[in-house]
Design a protein around this motif. Structure first.
Motif, PDB file in Angstrom:
ATOM      1  N   PRO A 408       1.995   0.969   0.041  1.00 17.03           N
ATOM      2  CA  PRO A 408       3.444   0.735  -0.147  1.00 17.03           C
ATOM      3  C   PRO A 408       3.934  -0.515   0.589  1.00 17.03           C
ATOM      4  N   LEU A 409       3.386  -0.745   1.779  1.00 19.22           N
ATOM      5  CA  LEU A 409       3.780  -1.932   2.541  1.00 19.22           C
ATOM      6  C   LEU A 409       3.330  -3.202   1.823  1.00 19.22           C
ATOM      7  N   GLU A 410       2.116  -3.164   1.286  1.00 24.47           N
ATOM      8  CA  GLU A 410       1.605  -4.333   0.561  1.00 24.47           C
ATOM      9  C   GLU A 410       2.412  -4.590  -0.710  1.00 24.47           C
ATOM     10  N   ASP A 411       2.753  -3.509  -1.431  1.00 27.30           N
ATOM     11  CA  ASP A 411       3.507  -3.671  -2.674  1.00 27.30           C
ATOM     12  C   ASP A 411       4.880  -4.273  -2.399  1.00 27.30           C
ATOM     13  N   ALA A 412       5.503  -3.813  -1.301  1.00 24.57           N
ATOM     14  CA  ALA A 412       6.822  -4.357  -0.953  1.00 24.57           C
ATOM     15  C   ALA A 412       6.725  -5.844  -0.637  1.00 24.57           C
ATOM     16  N   ALA A 413       5.686  -6.239   0.110  1.00 21.02           N
ATOM     17  CA  ALA A 413       5.522  -7.650   0.472  1.00 21.02           C
ATOM     18  C   ALA A 413       5.189  -8.498  -0.755  1.00 21.02           C
ATOM     19  N   ILE A 414       4.329  -7.985  -1.632  1.00 23.65           N
ATOM     20  CA  ILE A 414       3.940  -8.737  -2.830  1.00 23.65           C
ATOM     21  C   ILE A 414       5.157  -8.989  -3.722  1.00 23.65           C
ATOM     22  N   VAL A 433      -4.637 -11.971  -1.884  1.00 25.96           N
ATOM     23  CA  VAL A 433      -3.186 -12.086  -1.694  1.00 25.96           C
ATOM     24  C   VAL A 433      -2.702 -11.300  -0.479  1.00 25.96           C
ATOM     25  N   VAL A 434      -3.295 -10.116  -0.231  1.00 23.58           N
ATOM     26  CA  VAL A 434      -2.771  -9.255   0.839  1.00 23.58           C
ATOM     27  C   VAL A 434      -2.968  -9.859   2.225  1.00 23.58           C
ATOM     28  N   LYS A 435      -3.762 -10.931   2.321  1.00 23.90           N
ATOM     29  CA  LYS A 435      -3.886 -11.602   3.617  1.00 23.90           C
ATOM     30  C   LYS A 435      -2.542 -12.169   4.076  1.00 23.90           C
ATOM     31  N   LYS A 436      -1.637 -12.430   3.121  1.00 23.22           N
ATOM     32  CA  LYS A 436      -0.327 -13.005   3.456  1.00 23.22           C
ATOM     33  C   LYS A 436       0.744 -11.943   3.729  1.00 23.22           C
ATOM     34  N   VAL A 437       0.383 -10.665   3.545  1.00 19.69           N
ATOM     35  CA  VAL A 437       1.384  -9.591   3.619  1.00 19.69           C
ATOM     36  C   VAL A 437       2.217  -9.620   4.896  1.00 19.69           C
ATOM     37  N   PRO A 438       1.634  -9.762   6.100  1.00 18.43           N
ATOM     38  CA  PRO A 438       2.468  -9.722   7.328  1.00 18.43           C
ATOM     39  C   PRO A 438       3.601 -10.746   7.323  1.00 18.43           C
ATOM     40  N   GLU A 439       3.445 -11.856   6.631  1.00 12.89           N
ATOM     41  CA  GLU A 439       4.475 -12.898   6.616  1.00 12.89           C
ATOM     42  C   GLU A 439       5.741 -12.429   5.895  1.00 12.89           C
ATOM     43  N   ALA A 443       9.863  -6.673  11.174  1.00 14.80           N
ATOM     44  CA  ALA A 443       9.107  -6.513  12.423  1.00 14.80           C
ATOM     45  C   ALA A 443       8.417  -5.158  12.521  1.00 14.80           C
ATOM     46  N   ASP A 444       9.156  -4.035  12.285  1.00 16.12           N
ATOM     47  CA  ASP A 444       8.552  -2.703  12.435  1.00 16.12           C
ATOM     48  C   ASP A 444       7.451  -2.475  11.397  1.00 16.12           C
ATOM     49  N   ALA A 445       7.758  -2.861  10.169  1.00 19.20           N
ATOM     50  CA  ALA A 445       6.762  -2.694   9.105  1.00 19.20           C
ATOM     51  C   ALA A 445       5.536  -3.569   9.360  1.00 19.20           C
ATOM     52  N   LYS A 446       5.795  -4.760   9.868  1.00 18.42           N
ATOM     53  CA  LYS A 446       4.684  -5.667  10.164  1.00 18.42           C
ATOM     54  C   LYS A 446       3.773  -5.073  11.240  1.00 18.42           C
ATOM     55  N   TYR A 449       1.756  -2.275   9.769  1.00 15.81           N
ATOM     56  CA  TYR A 449       0.711  -2.770   8.852  1.00 15.81           C
ATOM     57  C   TYR A 449      -0.461  -3.383   9.624  1.00 15.81           C
ATOM     58  N   VAL A 450      -0.140  -4.137  10.676  1.00 16.21           N
ATOM     59  CA  VAL A 450      -1.205  -4.776  11.464  1.00 16.21           C
ATOM     60  C   VAL A 450      -2.091  -3.720  12.115  1.00 16.21           C
ATOM     61  N   LYS A 451      -1.483  -2.628  12.598  1.00 16.83           N
ATOM     62  CA  LYS A 451      -2.280  -1.556  13.213  1.00 16.83           C
ATOM     63  C   LYS A 451      -3.212  -0.903  12.183  1.00 16.83           C
ATOM     64  N   LEU A 452      -2.644  -0.629  10.997  1.00 19.62           N
ATOM     65  CA  LEU A 452      -3.469  -0.018   9.955  1.00 19.62           C
ATOM     66  C   LEU A 452      -4.613  -0.952   9.543  1.00 19.62           C
ATOM     67  N   ARG A 453      -4.288  -2.237   9.423  1.00 18.94           N
ATOM     68  CA  ARG A 453      -5.317  -3.210   9.031  1.00 18.94           C
ATOM     69  C   ARG A 453      -6.430  -3.287  10.079  1.00 18.94           C
TER      70      ARG A 453
END
Length: 649
Positions: A408-414, A433-439, A443-446, A449-453
């Motif tokens: 869901p986090l990736e879909d929102a960023a994409i 493409v998902v390499k760019k997701v954190p950008e 802040a909270d979602a990022k 996501y970084v922890k999950l990654r």
């Protein structure tokens, strides 16, 4: 016969002088410079006799009497085939018409026996008279004058040659020198002072009995397999890396090395040793050793980025054919890759018939992955396999769970990315493409996501559960593609189709290979090859290995060119002795250790290395073995000796 063909409209009758008056002038003017005379001809095609034309050249028969319109010669003249003749320019139509009439008339010629096919090998009958291709027969040891010197038949064969030259064998080496010689020979290590004392001062008074006890002890040493396994590894081009630019490691190749050591230490019969290496994956009773043994096929060079993949494929087959031919048969079959052998009676078709045995083996890899599915076989015990399969399943479940949380986090960023990035996702490039997701995350979602990654990356990097893998042949083809003779060895120039078969000079019948079942994992061809190599009808295998064993003991074989028993190689100095050793090898159940013992207890092996003026003058190279040949220690022996005496081995 021509009249019969003409009756059915297959051949066209021509006047008796048609060839002399019309055909021959065209051939002389445009063809015979390259395809006639006694000099080297082009393409293996000679046009100076009817038999030559029908036999053809490198591309096969030049003319088909059954289907003359499909003849290669006519296609070449009309410039409608791959080959265009003459290459300097198409003939005038009137000349093409003359040669076409000639072909359709059945190639009438004035003289049909003026030449021999230039591309043919030396007559097979000549090859059958050659010593190496003769059936194995057990010779009777010759009578000698000094019969007291004879310890076993080996001594009789050696002494008979010496007496014929008026020479005498050297006296035996002193016991200390002999102890060092045989210990280095069998183990690659120096004897300890205690071992020397025990041998020299043994309570066993009979020296011959003392030597037999010593031989038995050394052959039982685990260091024997390490020493003699190294000899074999050298012969089969063992290497732990692939060569070429990156010279990457061969995964788990050490299992093959250890298999060889175990085989020598356990005195595995040599015929079994051959079958396992050539076809261990096809032998149901071979077990893991059979799988590991097929690492034999993966020991050569591997170019992981070939310019021409098809060329690289056949380079791999060439490595296998060259090694198999030289190691087991003492035949340089690889000389026939591009043309008939220049001196041995081996036509080019023999080479490709041998290639056909190995066509079910896939190349080292179809990409740059050294751990390719073609190479590695899981040989883990069933209990261990259950454990790691359960662990892998658990790890996969954890990965799936993490991906579900991340999606869901990736879909929102994409959804916030550029149309170009979104199009990449649709094209199956989501991971890029998902390499760019954190950008594109708050802040909270990022942070989430970084922890999950990070957890997912840790799972990926976690070492695989312990599996026992072997470098081997895997994923073979049960129904291999057809094998063609390749014109000049070019993998893009197919000629006649060939089936698996043995060198014709050995007069072996073609193998009977049953078509593989639908669920088969291999073609069964390599088993047929291995069975023939060890069969009683093959005169080479036992001779070649008996000669190798002699070579590794004396520093020079009875045939000095151990890999080449052909006419380019050296002649045997003692052919009768070689045949006695070969037949004894088979009689003793292909036991390498028994062959050692026969040689090591002989007085021939016991001789000193000292010079003798008369013998040095008559036989300076010691071809007659009037003394034991001196040799330098190898680099491994020097290093291991230093480590051994210093207590660091």
């Amino acid at each position: 016969m021509n009249a019969l063909f003409a009756l059915f409209g297959l051949l066209v009758a021509e006047p008796p002088d048609f060839y002399d008056k019309e055909v021959m002038p065209v051939l002389q003017a445009h063809c015979l410079k390259c395809h006639g005379g006694e000099a080297k001809i082009k393409g293996g095609l000679r046009l100076t006799s009817r038999a030559d034309v029908l036999t053809g050249g490198d591309s096969g028969p030049a003319v088909s009497l059954q289907k003359p319109d499909e003849s290669l010669l006519l296609h070449a003249l009309q410039y409608t085939g791959d080959v265009k003749m003459p290459p300097s320019g198409k003939l005038a139509q009137k000349d093409i018409d003359v040669l076409t009439r000639w072909v359709k008339a059945g190639l009438p010629m004035t003289d049909t026996a003026t030449s021999k096919p230039a591309h043919a090998p030396k007559p097979i009958a000549d090859g059958k008279d050659y010593w190496a291709y003769q059936p194995l027969k057990r010779p009777t040891p010759p009578a000698v004058k000094n019969s007291a010197w004879v310890r076993n038949p080996i001594d009789s064969f050696i002494l008979a040659k010496l007496e014929a030259k008026g020479l005498s064998p050297n006296p035996p080496a002193d016991l200390v020198a002999f102890m060092r010689r045989i210990t280095y020979d069998l183990t690659g290590l120096p004897p300890t002072p205690e071992e020397i004392d025990a041998f020299v001062n043994s309570p066993v008074a009979n020296v011959n009995a003392r030597i037999e006890l010593l031989v038995d002890r050394l052959l039982a040493s685990p260091h024997y397999g390490e020493r003699w396994g190294r000899h074999w590894l050298d012969v089969v081009r063992y290497a732990e890396t692939n060569g070429y630019e990156r010279d990457g490691p061969k995964p788990f190749v050490w299992r093959y090395r250890d298999y060889v050591i175990r085989s020598f230490n356990s005195d595995k019969p040599y015929d079994r040793f051959i079958r396992e290496q050539l076809a261990g994956d096809e032998l149901p009773e071979a077990g893991n050793d059979g799988i590991i043994a097929t690492g034999y096929y993966r020991l050569g060079l591997w170019d992981d980025e070939p310019v021409d993949p098809q060329q690289a494929l056949f380079d791999g087959y060439d490595d296998i054919v060259a090694t198999t031919g030289q190691v087991f048969l003492g035949m340089t079959l690889n000389c026939c890759r591009c043309h008939d052998h220049k001196i041995d009676p081996l036509p080019q078709s023999d080479y490709y018939r041998m290639v056909a045995f190995f066509r079910d083996i896939r190349p080292f890899s179809d990409n740059r992955d050294v751990r390719s599915k073609f190479n590695l076989t899981d040989i883990s015990p069933p209990e261990q396999r259950k454990l790691y399969e359960a662990e892998l399943a658990e790890r996969q479940a954890q990965r799936d769970e993490l991906r579900q949380e991340m999606k869901p986090l990736e879909d929102a960023a994409i959804g916030k990315m550029t149309p170009a990035d979104q199009l990449k996702v649709q094209d199956g490039k989501r991971e890029e493409v998902v390499k760019k997701v954190p950008e594109f995350l708050e802040a909270d979602a990022k942070e989430q996501y970084v922890k999950l990654r990070k957890k997912l990356d840790e799972l990926r990097k976690k070492p695989e559960p312990h599996r026992e893998l072997a470098l081997s042949v895997n994923n073979c083809m049960a129904r291999p593609p057809a094998t063609h003779v390749l014109i000049r060895g070019n993998p893009h120039a197919n000629a006649a189709v060939v089936t698996p078969g043995f060198p014709k000079v050995l007069n072996a019948p073609d193998p009977t290979i049953v078509e593989a079942a639908t669920d088969a994992k291999t073609s069964g061809r390599r088993t047929a090859l291995a069975d023939w190599i060890i069969s009683p009808g093959n005169p080479l295998t036992a001779r070649v290995m008996a000669n190798r064993i002699w070579h590794w003991h004396f520093g020079r074989g009875i045939v000095a060119s151990t890999n080449d028993f052909g006419k380019f190689g050296d002649k045997p100095t003692h052919p009768e002795l070689l045949d006695w050793l070969a037949t004894e090898f088979v009689r003793q159940g292909w036991s390498v250790k028994q062959m050692h013992k026969s040689i090591l207890i002989s007085n021939t092996y016991r001789m000193s290395s000292r010079g003798n003026e008369a013998a040095l003058k008559a036989d300076p190279a010691d071809h007659l073995f009037w003394r034991f040949p001196m040799r330098r220690l190898s680099a491994e022996e020097v290093r291991d000796s230093i480590l051994s005496v210093s207590g660091q081995l």
